[in-house]
Design a protein around this motif. Structure first.
Motif, mmCIF file in Angstrom:
data_model
loop_
_atom_site.group_PDB
_atom_site.id
_atom_site.type_symbol
_atom_site.label_atom_id
_atom_site.label_comp_id
_atom_site.label_asym_id
_atom_site.label_seq_id
_atom_site.Cartn_x
_atom_site.Cartn_y
_atom_site.Cartn_z
ATOM 1 N N ASN A 187 17.907 -12.197 6.532
ATOM 2 C CA ASN A 187 17.950 -10.841 5.996
ATOM 3 C C ASN A 187 19.080 -10.066 6.642
ATOM 4 N N LEU A 188 19.882 -9.426 5.830
ATOM 5 C CA LEU A 188 20.898 -8.543 6.378
ATOM 6 C C LEU A 188 20.255 -7.265 6.887
ATOM 7 N N LEU A 189 19.165 -6.911 6.213
ATOM 8 C CA LEU A 189 18.550 -5.621 6.512
ATOM 9 C C LEU A 189 17.091 -5.718 6.134
ATOM 10 N N LYS A 190 16.248 -5.166 6.963
ATOM 11 C CA LYS A 190 14.827 -5.112 6.610
ATOM 12 C C LYS A 190 14.293 -3.768 7.064
ATOM 13 N N GLU A 191 13.835 -3.003 6.109
ATOM 14 C CA GLU A 191 13.349 -1.662 6.443
ATOM 15 C C GLU A 191 12.044 -1.389 5.723
ATOM 16 N N SER A 192 11.255 -0.529 6.326
ATOM 17 C CA SER A 192 10.044 -0.062 5.654
ATOM 18 C C SER A 192 10.147 1.438 5.501
ATOM 19 N N VAL A 193 9.822 1.910 4.327
ATOM 20 C CA VAL A 193 9.907 3.339 4.064
ATOM 21 C C VAL A 193 8.560 3.808 3.563
ATOM 22 N N LYS A 194 8.084 4.892 4.157
ATOM 23 C CA LYS A 194 6.831 5.502 3.669
ATOM 24 C C LYS A 194 7.098 6.089 2.292
ATOM 25 N N MET A 195 6.207 5.785 1.381
ATOM 26 C CA MET A 195 6.445 6.272 0.024
ATOM 27 C C MET A 195 5.209 7.004 -0.474
ATOM 28 N N SER B 257 0.818 -1.228 0.000
ATOM 29 C CA SER B 257 0.000 0.000 0.000
ATOM 30 C C SER B 257 0.851 1.277 0.000
ATOM 31 N N SER B 258 0.973 1.943 1.135
ATOM 32 C CA SER B 258 1.658 3.231 1.105
ATOM 33 C C SER B 258 3.117 3.114 1.529
ATOM 34 N N GLU B 259 3.582 1.892 1.686
ATOM 35 C CA GLU B 259 4.973 1.714 2.119
ATOM 36 C C GLU B 259 5.699 0.837 1.112
ATOM 37 N N ILE B 260 7.010 0.923 1.164
ATOM 38 C CA ILE B 260 7.771 -0.081 0.434
ATOM 39 C C ILE B 260 8.670 -0.786 1.448
ATOM 40 N N HIS B 261 8.848 -2.067 1.251
ATOM 41 C CA HIS B 261 9.691 -2.851 2.141
ATOM 42 C C HIS B 261 10.995 -3.159 1.430
ATOM 43 N N LEU B 262 12.061 -2.770 2.044
ATOM 44 C CA LEU B 262 13.381 -3.015 1.488
ATOM 45 C C LEU B 262 14.042 -4.122 2.293
ATOM 46 N N THR B 263 14.477 -5.161 1.601
ATOM 47 C CA THR B 263 15.242 -6.203 2.292
ATOM 48 C C THR B 263 16.548 -6.400 1.549
ATOM 49 N N VAL B 264 17.597 -6.582 2.305
ATOM 50 C CA VAL B 264 18.891 -6.908 1.713
ATOM 51 C C VAL B 264 19.245 -8.306 2.174
ATOM 52 N N LYS B 265 19.500 -9.160 1.210
ATOM 53 C CA LYS B 265 19.767 -10.566 1.522
ATOM 54 C C LYS B 265 21.127 -10.966 0.975
ATOM 55 N N LEU B 266 21.638 -12.059 1.520
ATOM 56 C CA LEU B 266 22.847 -12.657 0.960
ATOM 57 C C LEU B 266 22.424 -13.656 -0.104
#
Lengths: 1003, 202
Positions: free
Chosen positions: A354-362, A338-347
């Motif tokens: 997950n090396l990193l998991k973030e949610s950013v309002k977009m 919906s109004s967010e995007i989920h960023l994951t960084v994986k090996l």
């Protein structure tokens, strides 16, 4: 006589030939603004330099390569390549050179990373067209030279990174060989070139990277064939899809032996999904396939064992792999929710961790994520941090780091399709008195500072204060309408299908809206925006309504796909409604009528030549019916060289009754002989242009009447041979013909042939004249010509009686068949530069003289007075003509550097110039767009109706005070003098009387 | 322009061939752009001398675009034989377009001419015809400019009336003046003081 000469002196003074647009250097940014963009990013490479400022080098769909500051997103340097010079690949070599491969792999350039200076350029030829690959190996050396490996045009090259010298080359001339991948296994001197041949043959070439020698060539045939791209899952394994898109082929070529395995997709996923495509990725061991609704990530285990790791129905974007250590690769994955995007960084080897998991309002107005680029940095605690650069659906570029948007660039504005303007809301609340007083003090202080500036008394700090005060003037960026009409909203439609409203004061984005109707949908496969029209401009009885614009778009590239209309409120930036049409939109004709709510009537012509009226209201229909027989339009068929005139016939006779649909009829057609003429340019007058007077008084008190008709069309045709580039024809076989055609009657009013000339033609039509720019092959220079057209039938109406009784009073019948009595005057001049765009200034009432705005090849905009393009110029003008302002004829048009509207700036990639009248008659607003945007105000005859920016009020006040003081002083003086005179008179009288009394006493 | 100016690029390779033939009737055009330093007088900061990275060379109105190498050389690749037009776009300088003939019969021969002044070029070395000054020079403050402004004219006129007119009157013949004064008195023309509101006092 004296008065007359004085008047002439004033006239000369005001119309002297000094450039009218001229700017002092400290006035830059007062009335103009300039914004630099790059376009939608195709590829991004992060500079891995440890020291210095962090940069990212990007290539874009506008053919720009740019180096951006990773901290703020600003442009360090930027180069716009030619229109055909499409960038195929970029990379960074040796840490200090940016390598670009462009023009279908035929031009390789190297740029200095810090300052963008080109270092070398090589041209790469090859036997045939092919995909191109640019590889920059980190460890491949050749006599201490670092080597670049380029595959282009069916040839493999090894090129020195230092000077662009080709070290060796190897041709792949097999007729049907199509290269799919070029692989450089790390730590070896081998290059693997893999591809398909003859649709079902898999070929693998092993090449010695030192000298280009072919070491091994293997091939294997697959009866099921291939489709689409291949994905590289390791240095020795690729995955491809068969021609049906349902079976995965895992092909490995370890040690030069080709082995393969086939896995039907249905084995991996239960439900059948229909044909799939491979999404190319460079993450080792993992690839993705996408069907209509589902994206599936598959891991390759060992030799060709496949395993589904994730299946998702969300929109998803994956980055390329980033090696973070010797054997570890990371990649970024972005999913929408919906109004967010989920960023994951994986090996790469560990999907679940997950090396990193973030949610950013977009912001929803940015749409989907189209591309992701990942970069890492080392945090203070020596762990890895990741930042990602994402490219959105609206072409904007954002940097995400630690769950936040660090910066964003609105690069959608680099590709503007159409522009219109809208007024701002009227200011309603009165200004409070206290505010005025405060402002008065500030105002006086500001003017004292300015006065100090003019008198050269200001200190450097004062100067800086003056400059910032002038630039920051809040007046110009207010969100309300101003008295002079300088503040407006520029509504622009970009190629990404987004509308932006820019404030003319400072160029900021007031609102932006990603058109929902331009989203891909079932019914509408590849929607593209076409044009913007002013739909509703309230000014009389619909004052409370907000103005709105109409966006016309269509569902595909061809003109017979169905159209979509959307209506957007220009104050709020909200879509009011949208209409999916069941017919195509070939032509949109804004009619000069509005309905009761000030909605403008538009006629849409579809592919079957039916006319559809919008808005579909009964009020509009009744207005339309009244004007039914007065509506004419024309169409140009470029391919056949036919221009046709049309009119309305009757209601549609189709099976479905539609009140708003009308049949049309052809009135006339002009057919250009296809063997000798090809249409290359058609221009008409601007619909909203205002002409102040029809009469033109010439030197000898004579009057000429301009032939002013809204229905004039300028057409330029060239010989078919000469329609190519300059240098492709000889002067003898090329000509250019210019026509003036009346679009109601189809009559050709004027025709002129320029022998030995060719296109491209840029033309502008205004009032009764047309100016066009073309190339003269004989002189090998560009030329500009002007045609002015005058109405001769009124030429006799010189005095009042003739005007009243003459044949041109309104009662005399006008027939289509009577030939209009017109005369044309024309003249040609040389012009130095190639042009990209041409426009003419437009003012509110059309009184101010006109300037041509020429967008030159150097991406500058030059203002040229129309008086330079006056067919009445002669080599030796008479005294009377001189007084009228006629300039002696010269061979070429002057280029005065001070009259560059864009002064020392470039509007990189200039495409269009738009002029909008301000309310103040002397001023016109100019907006030039390309990859960059530029806006300024112009006063073609200087600002005769308002005080200029640098007018010193303080000096005026001081003068008045001085004058008043002087009056009092002189009054005192004169009073004293009078008193003295009186005293002297009395004393003289008194002395005389005493004298006489003495005389008497003497008696 | 004609003056010998210190060149930015002192390195001058001797007559490098301007055209070299490539494959299949396609030729390369090689040339160089030289921007002399200190051309003209008022060189301001905007056209950074020596900064060649923003100079573009355009063939046939933008059909091909290329950039300059650090030494000012440029080349166009794969150009068909014919007559071409080369333009140089550099902010701050005015370059004349150059007509270049690429002929199949005489490969390697330079046939180039400036189109602005029809001057032939023996080598394809492009130099700016003049520098371009995009801004008006703000003139330093001077009494004259102040006097020429409308306010200055106003003050000047007033001063002229206040001080020069009495002088003119003084130079008149004594007899004549007396007569004039007499006339004035008889007609009762109000003096300046009586024109003013306070003038009625006396």
């Amino acid at each position: 006589m004296a008065i007359r000469s004085f008047f002439l002196f004033i006239l000369f003074f005001s119309s002297s030939l000094s450039p009218v647009f001229s700017l002092y250097e400290d006035q830059v940014g007062l009335m103009d603004w300039h914004q630099q963009y790059i376009g939608k990013v195709k590829q991004a490479v992060f500079s891995s330099q440890r020291a210095g400022r962090k940069r990212v080098v990007v290539s874009t769909e506008e053919n720009v390569i740019a180096s951006l500051d990773l901290r703020h997103g600003e442009i360090f340097w930027r180069h716009l390549l030619g229109a055909d010079d499409v960038i195929d690949g970029i990379d960074i070599g040796l840490g200090k050179y940016v390598i670009t491969l462009s023009s279908g792999g035929s031009i390789l350039r190297s740029w200095n990373l810090p300052d963008g200076q080109m270092v070398w350029e090589s041209s790469l030829q090859g036997p045939k067209h092919s995909k191109s690959f640019l590889l920059v190996p980190t460890n491949l050396k050749f006599d201490k030279d670092n080597v670049l490996v380029v595959f282009s045009n069916g040839r493999l090259h090894a090129i020195s990174c230092i000077d662009g010298e080709v070290l060796w080359k190897k041709d792949f001339e097999a007729e049907s060989f199509e290269v799919q991948q070029v692989i450089l296994p790390p730590g070896s001197d081998l290059i693997h070139v893999v591809g398909f041949a003859a649709l079902s043959q898999f070929e693998m070439y092993q090449i010695n990277a030192k000298n280009g020698e072919l070491l091994k060539h293997e091939s294997a045939s697959f009866s099921s064939g291939f489709s689409g791209q291949v994905s590289l899952v390791s240095t020795e394994t690729v995955v491809a899809l068969d021609s049906t898109g349902s079976i995965l082929l895992t092909i490995s070529f370890q040690d030069g032996k080709i082995s393969s395995q086939q896995t039907p997709i249905s084995n991996l996923v239960e439900d059948s999904l229909g044909p799939a495509v491979i999404i190319p990725s460079s993450v080792s061991g993992i690839f993705a396939i996408k069907t209509d609704a589902v994206t599936i990530f598959i891991r390759v285990i060992g030799k060709g064992n496949l395993e589904v790791v994730e299946k998702t129905t969300h929109e998803i974007a994956v980055s390329d792999a980033l090696s973070i250590s010797e054997d570890q690769q990371a990649f970024a994955l972005i999913q929408h929710a919906s109004s967010e995007i989920h960023l994951t960084v994986k090996l790469a080897h560990d999907w679940d961790g997950n090396l990193l998991k973030e949610s950013v309002k977009m912001d929803r107005q940015r749409g989907l994520v189209h591309k992701v680029f990942i970069n890492n940095y080392i945090r203070t605690d020596r762990s890895y941090g990741f930042r990602v650069l994402i490219v959105m659906e609206d072409h904007s570029l954002l940097l995400l780091q630690q769950g936040e948007i660090v910066w964003s660039r609105e690069d959608g504005l680099a590709s503007i399709i159409d522009v219109t303007t809208s007024e701002l809301p009227v200011e309603r609340d009165g200004v409070s008195v206290a505010k005025v007083e405060h402002n008065l003090f500030e105002w006086l202080k500001g003017h004292m500072l300015k006065l100090k500036g003019t008198l050269m008394l200001a200190s450097p700090e004062d100067m800086a204060a003056i400059q910032s005060m002038r630039l920051k003037s809040s007046e110009k960026s207010k969100m309300t309408r101003d008295h002079n009409g300088f503040r407006k909203l520029l509504i622009v439609l970009t190629r990404a299908g987004k509308l932006f409203a820019l404030h003319t004061g400072d160029g900021r984005i007031v609102w932006s809206y990603l058109l929902r109707s331009l989203h891909k949908s079932e019914a509408c496969q590849s929607p593209i925006g076409l044009n913007l029209y002013q739909w509703q401009v309230p000014h009389h009885h619909a004052m409370d309504e907000n103005p709105s614009v109409l966006v016309v778009s269509r569902c595909g590239p061809s003109s017979d796909t169905s159209g979509v209309l959307s209506f957007v409120d220009t104050y709020t930036g909200k879509e009011l409604s949208s209409l999916s049409l069941d017919h195509a939109v070939v032509q949109v004709i804004p009619l000069p009528y509005t309905d009761s709510t000030e909605q403008r009537l538009h006629l849409l012509i579809d592919a079957d030549k039916h006319a559809h009226l919008y808005p579909k209201t009964s009020g509009a229909l009744s207005i339309f019916k009244r004007e039914f027989s007065n509506i004419y339009w024309y169409s140009v068929e470029d391919q056949n060289g036919i221009i046709k005139g049309h009119a309305l016939k009757c209601k549609c006779t189709g099976e479905v009754a539609d009140e708003f649909c009308f049949d049309t009829r052809d009135l006339w057609s002009v057919v250009f002989p296809s063997e000798s003429e090809k249409t290359i340019a058609t221009v008409t007058r601007k619909l909203n242009e205002v002409v102040h007077t029809q009469a033109k008084v010439v030197a000898d008190q004579d009057v000429m009447y301009k032939y002013i008709s809204r229905n004039l069309l300028f057409v330029a045709t060239v010989a078919p041979k000469g329609s190519g580039e300059i240098g492709s024809v000889t002067p003898e076989e090329s000509w250019l013909v210019a026509y003036l055609i009346d679009t109601v009657t189809g009559r050709i009013l004027h025709r002129v042939t320029h022998h030995g000339s060719q296109g491209p033609v840029h033309a502008v039509f205004s009032e009764n004249w047309v100016v066009y720019h073309y190339f003269n092959l004989r002189a090998h220079r560009y030329e500009m010509s002007v045609i002015e057209i005058y109405d001769q039938s009124r030429a006799d109406n010189k005095d009042v009686w003739k005007l009243v009784l003459g044949k041109h009073n309104l009662t005399s019948p006008i027939s289509l068949f009577s030939r209009p009595e017109v005369i044309t005057k024309s003249q040609s001049y040389f012009f130095t530069h190639s042009l990209k765009a041409i426009a003419v200034t437009s003012t509110a009432k059309g009184i101010t003289s006109k300037q041509l705005l020429l967008g030159t090849i150097g991406d500058q905009v030059l203002a040229l007075d129309k008086r330079f393009l006056d067919p009445r110029r002669t080599v030796n003008p008479t005294q009377l003509e001189k007084e009228e302002g006629i300039i002696p004829l010269t061979e070429s048009l002057p280029i005065i550097p001070q009259s560059y509207v864009t002064h020392a700036l470039r509007v990189e990639g200039l495409r269009g110039i738009i002029t909008v009248p301000a309310k103040l008659e002397s001023t016109t607003l100019v907006f030039a767009h390309g990859v960059d945007l530029f806006f300024t105000q112009l006063a073609p005859s200087r600002t005769y109706d308002s005080l200029t920016e640098d007018f010193s009020y303080a000096l005026l006040l001081i003068t008045i005070v001085a004058l008043v003081a002087a009056i009092f002083v002189t009054w005192r003086l004169s009073e004293r003098k009078e008193l003295q005179e009186k005293w002297s008179f009395y004393s003289a009288f008194a002395s005389q009387s005493t004298f006489s009394s003495l005389h008497f006493s003497d008696n | 322009m004609a003056a010998v100016t210190p060149l930015l690029l002192l390195l001058l390779l001797s007559s490098a061939p301007s055209f070299s033939s490539g494959s299949r009737n396609a030729y390369n055009i090689n040339g160089r752009v030289k921007i002399p330093q200190g051309l003209g007088l008022g060189t301001k900061g905007y056209a950074l001398p020596g900064r060649m990275s923003n100079v573009k060379v355009l063939l046939n109105g933008g059909q091909n675009i290329t950039f300059l190498r650090p030494d000012g050389y440029f080349s166009f690749h794969n150009i068909p034989a014919g007559t071409h037009l080369i333009e140089v776009s550099a902010i701050g300088y005015f370059f004349s377009p150059v007509r270049v003939d690429v002929s199949a019969r005489t490969p390697g021969k330079v046939q180039a001419a400036l189109t602005e002044n029809r001057k032939g070029l023996s080598e394809l070395v492009l130099e700016p015809l003049r520098e371009e000054q995009y801004y008006e020079i703000r003139e330093p403050f001077s009494i004259m400019s102040l006097l020429k402004s409308p306010m200055g004219l106003m003050v000047g006129f007033m001063l002229a009336v206040a001080f020069l007119m009495p002088k003119l009157v003084e130079n008149m013949d004594l007899e004549e003046m007396r007569r004039a004064q007499e006339e004035m008195r008889s007609q009762g023309v109000p003096s300046l003081s009586s024109l003013l509101p306070g003038g009625a006092m006396n």
